[in-house]
Design an enzyme around this catalytic site. Structure first.
Site, PDB file in Angstrom:
ATOM      1  N   ASP A 282       0.764  -1.147  -0.020  1.00 16.84           N
ATOM      2  CA  ASP A 282      -0.067  -0.004   0.002  1.00 16.84           C
ATOM      3  C   ASP A 282       0.934   1.214   0.051  1.00 16.84           C
ATOM      4  O   ASP A 282       2.181   1.132   0.120  1.00 16.84           O
ATOM      5  CB  ASP A 282      -0.827   0.024   1.368  1.00 16.84           C
ATOM      6  CG  ASP A 282      -2.239   0.884   1.074  1.00 16.84           C
ATOM      7  OD1 ASP A 282      -2.115   1.777   0.182  1.00 16.84           O
ATOM      8  OD2 ASP A 282      -3.376   0.751   1.689  1.00 16.84           O
ATOM      9  N   TRP A 283       0.409   2.308  -0.295  1.00 12.77           N
ATOM     10  CA  TRP A 283       1.211   3.534  -0.693  1.00 12.77           C
ATOM     11  C   TRP A 283       2.051   4.133   0.561  1.00 12.77           C
ATOM     12  O   TRP A 283       1.262   4.417   1.737  1.00 12.77           O
ATOM     13  CB  TRP A 283       0.399   4.556  -1.202  1.00 12.77           C
ATOM     14  CG  TRP A 283       0.361   4.613  -2.702  1.00 12.77           C
ATOM     15  CD1 TRP A 283       0.780   5.776  -3.640  1.00 12.77           C
ATOM     16  CD2 TRP A 283       0.223   3.401  -3.711  1.00 12.77           C
ATOM     17  NE1 TRP A 283       0.527   5.256  -4.834  1.00 12.77           N
ATOM     18  CE2 TRP A 283       0.241   3.999  -4.974  1.00 12.77           C
ATOM     19  CE3 TRP A 283      -0.040   2.042  -3.321  1.00 12.77           C
ATOM     20  CZ2 TRP A 283       0.258   3.201  -6.139  1.00 12.77           C
ATOM     21  CZ3 TRP A 283      -0.140   1.312  -4.555  1.00 12.77           C
ATOM     22  CH2 TRP A 283      -0.034   1.630  -5.737  1.00 12.77           C
TER      23      TRP A 283
END
Ligand code: BGC
Length: 739
Positions: A282-283
């Site tokens: 995930d970012w």
């Protein structure tokens, strides 16, 4: 001096010629290799390993630096290809309910383009309320087409985390509280996206069930619950839909970050389930170089500047800490996806993104998602022969839901609001008057460091205006609920109450006009005790996409018979729901899922707690009768399938759809089970008065449980009840069988 200059020039010419020749030698065959790898097969049957031999050759031609270069973002939404080898970069987009607007390469700033609008599709909970797997597929195809038109390779969706808490900030993006419903819809959605030549990326793997502390919380969950409830939809995405990408979640499980979790990524996902695609973080959700690389992460995204899987990883390989085989395996996974998704040429002119066909798909999802919760004396649908003056009250009649709050939104090409929808559909057949009723607002609290605080007070001028309009109208539609600022990524709601003083508004309006219909435009469970008491009719619409306003108008007017079913329980009180009842939310650094598998209706049924609205609930303008439940046998062995049939009849005067739900209940079991569990469902369309024989199948293998002693699925023999009904609390026919 002149001689030296001439020599230098001569040397430069030779060097350039050599470089050109050398690069061409690699570029041409590799370029060919790349184009030969474009598979004529489309979509879900595509075998990701088809080009492994050629990929092996390419990997052998790559330098270590080139390999590492592919393992992290080279922009916020892209990861690098290798130009020299003709390998294009990979372009990502949010997902999951529309193609996100273009941002600057290295920042979250909008590029302010005029060419990046897209269709706003109903969000996850709306899709789940349709209980329609064919529609999930269609929605996926439309998303895939829009992603391709915008030149994207990987769509960051679907989002399938279980709705563990009713206040979850991302409930709108997620689907439901049930693993089977999530799995079936996810499979449809992913196949649709991938059949249009775009990789789907199922997220967030795994147990990202709260926004509070999501970037540090460690989830403690027992193995059985994890397998049966929280991993189920991911497993189906891999095994049944052959999803090309998986996004590791922000949180930790069992003390280890999901993005470096050996058990989750290497053992379960890759080894046990046979996942061949790539795992992306995930970012900003990566925390290490060596552990992430060895723990199964393939691409680190969202890290600005120094990526963990950049220079630091390169150094670790050079120092012999990380084996080159680990790096090669990551490149192989990335190339598998790269070769299975045809890159969109940069020079290709942008096509039309949001087509009328996509609007039609958005409409179909929206119109099948709307749930009728109450309809006293058949107040709905509205009879325009009798109703002349319609009051439309509430900010949500005009509030757009495509964007707002934190996280992914869609710069929607258009969004029909409920007020516009009503005007479109009613024309001059009745007068429609609108007042705002309440103001959705927050204020900055300076004493709390400028924190955004919800304004709970109703605006008395707006309230007065609403009451006056209601008093002189034939019928009142109050568009209440939440909005995208209120339901948002990164924050959970603090309670289930209708914000901005809406309960006061509903009470005051209903007191002067009993013909009050409350339409909730929201995407998660709400405290509707007051609204239910005051209103004569109540509907749940959702963050319902570009066509949401037309869909709700069609339902109110009876052009569409409502057929949506709640994808999660609405508790009578927040304290009744499992995590709140056991005090296990939000935790701090740790959150323990003490309720085990008793999530949502599994808890309410087992503990005999009456919810306000049960899972699967939704009424219709017509009625359905259930009769004659039959199974093909009464005793089954482990490899058999139960063939189930029953008669469904539309006993009312309107055509309609019913979602028939199949649950099982175990009799005299030695193993602990929830009271009942969803094991199948089917949407059936019936004309007024029509009957149909409805058939469903249930493989015995789906009745297994995860045995923590053998760390595998196991079947418990014995008697079970097959229960078929219209909601989890409205079982109409029952039959016992033996295994
Ligand atoms: C979200 C992801 C999303 C990513 C990129 C993260 O904050 O959790 O769901 O895909 O941002 O926008």
């Amino acid at each position: 001096m002149l001689r030296f200059t001439l020599l230098k020039a001569y040397y430069m010419v030779i060097k350039t010629a050599l470089i050109v020749l050398f690069s061409a030698a690699i570029l041409i065959p590799s370029g060919k290799i790349f184009s030969q790898c474009q598979s004529p097969q489309k979509g879900t049957q595509k075998d990701l390993t088809l080009f492994d031999t050629k990929i092996g050759h390419i990997i052998s031609e790559m330098s270590l630096e080139e390999k590492i270069y592919m393992l992290h973002g080279n922009g916020l939404f892209s990861s690098a290809g290798i130009k020299r080898l003709g390998i294009p970069e990979m372009k990502y987009t949010d997902g999951p309910f529309g193609i996100r607007e273009e941002m600057e390469k290295n920042s979250w700033n909008s590029m302010k383009l005029t060419t990046d609008s897209a269709t706003f599709f109903p969000t996850g909970s709306a899709l789940a309320a349709t209980w329609n797997t064919d529609l999930a597929y269609l929605l996926g195809t439309a998303l895939g087409e829009e992603a391709r038109t915008r030149g994207k390779d990987i769509l960051l969706g679907p989002a399938v985390n279980i709705t563990r808490i009713p206040t979850g900030g991302r409930t709108f993006e997620y689907m439901s509280e049930d693993p089977l419903l999530n799995a079936r819809l996810a499979v449809g959605y992913i196949k649709g996206v991938q059949d249009r030549g775009v990789a789907a990326c199922v997220k967030h793997f795994a147990l990202n069930n709260q926004e509070t502390n999501r970037v540090r919380v460690n989830v403690i969950v027992d193995e059985r619950t994890m397998r049966e409830i929280y991993l189920s939809a991911f497993e189906a995405a891999v095994k049944e839909a052959n999803v090309f990408a998986v996004m590791a979640a922000y949180n930790k499980i069992g003390g280890s970050w999901c993005s470096e979790n050996e058990n989750l990524l290497n053992q379960i996902l890759k080894k046990e389930w046979g996942f061949k695609g790539l795992v992306v973080s995930d970012w900003g959700g990566t925390h290490s170089s060596v552990k992430s690389a060895q723990g199964g992460l393939d691409v680190e995204m969202g890290s600005s500047g120094n990526a963990f899987m950049g220079q630091a990883l390169l150094d670790s390989v050079k120092a012999g800490i990380v084996a080159i085989g680990v790096i090669n395996e990551k490149v192989r996974r990335i190339l598998r996806v790269r070769f299975s998704v045809e890159p969109v040429s940069e020079s290709k002119p942008a096509g039309i993104v949001a087509t009328p066909e996509h609007g039609e798909i958005a409409y179909r999802v929206a119109s099948q998602s709307i749930v009728l919760l109450k309809n006293t004396d058949h107040l709905l649908p509205v009879d325009l022969n009798k109703v002349r003056k319609i009051a439309v009250i509430g900010d949500n009649a005009i509030h757009k839901m495509a964007s707002g709050g934190f996280g992914a939104g869609v710069k929607t090409r258009y969004e029909i609001t409920p007020l516009e929808g009503l005007k479109n559909k009613i024309g001059d057949r009745a007068s429609i008057k609108f007042v705002q009723g309440y103001k959705p607002s927050f204020s900055q609290n300076q004493q709390l460091g400028g924190r955004r605080m919800l304004n709970k007070q109703i605006d008395s001028t707006l309230l007065k205006e609403a009451v006056e309009l209601a008093r002189k109208s034939d019928i009142v539609f109050i568009f209440a609920g939440t909005n995208r600022e209120y339901e948002t990524e990164s924050t959970d709601r603090s309670d289930l109450k209708l914000p901005y003083g809406q309960d006061e508004l509903i009470s005051a309006v209903a007191a002067v006009n009993p013909r009050t219909v409350v339409v909730l435009v929201a995407a998660s469970p709400l405290d509707l005790n007051n609204a239910l008491n005051c209103s004569s009719a109540m509907l749940m619409s959702w963050f319902n996409g570009s066509e949401g306003g037309n869909a709700i108008a069609d339902v109110l007017l009876g052009n569409v018979n409502p057929s949506g079913k709640l994808p999660f329980t609405f508790p009578a009180s927040l304290a009744d729901s499992p995590a709140f009842s056991l005090g296990t939310f939000p935790g701090d650094n740790n959150v323990e899922y003490k309720e085990g598998s008793l999530v949502g209706y599994r808890w309410f049924d087992t503990k005999k707690v009456k919810p306000l609205f049960p899972f699967g609930f939704g009424i219709s303008y017509t009625e359905f009768s259930y009769n004659g439940l039959k199974t093909d046998k009464i005793k089954y062995s482990s490899d058999e399938i139960i063939n189930i049939s029953m008669e469904l009849k539309n006993t009312g005067k309107r055509d309609g759809d019913e979602v028939v739900q199949l649950y099982v209940h175990r009799l005299n079991s030695q193993v602990e089970w929830p009271e009942k569990e969803l094991k199948g469902f089917i949407r059936v369309s019936l004309k007024a008065g029509e009957s149909k024989s409805v058939t469903m199948t249930l493989p015995i293998s789906q009745l297994r449980y995860w045995d923590t002693k053998i760390h595998d699925w196991r079947l418990e023999g014995g008697a079970i009840q097959i229960m078929i009904g219209s909601s989890s609390s409205d079982i109409r026919v029952v039959k016992s069988i033996d295994i």
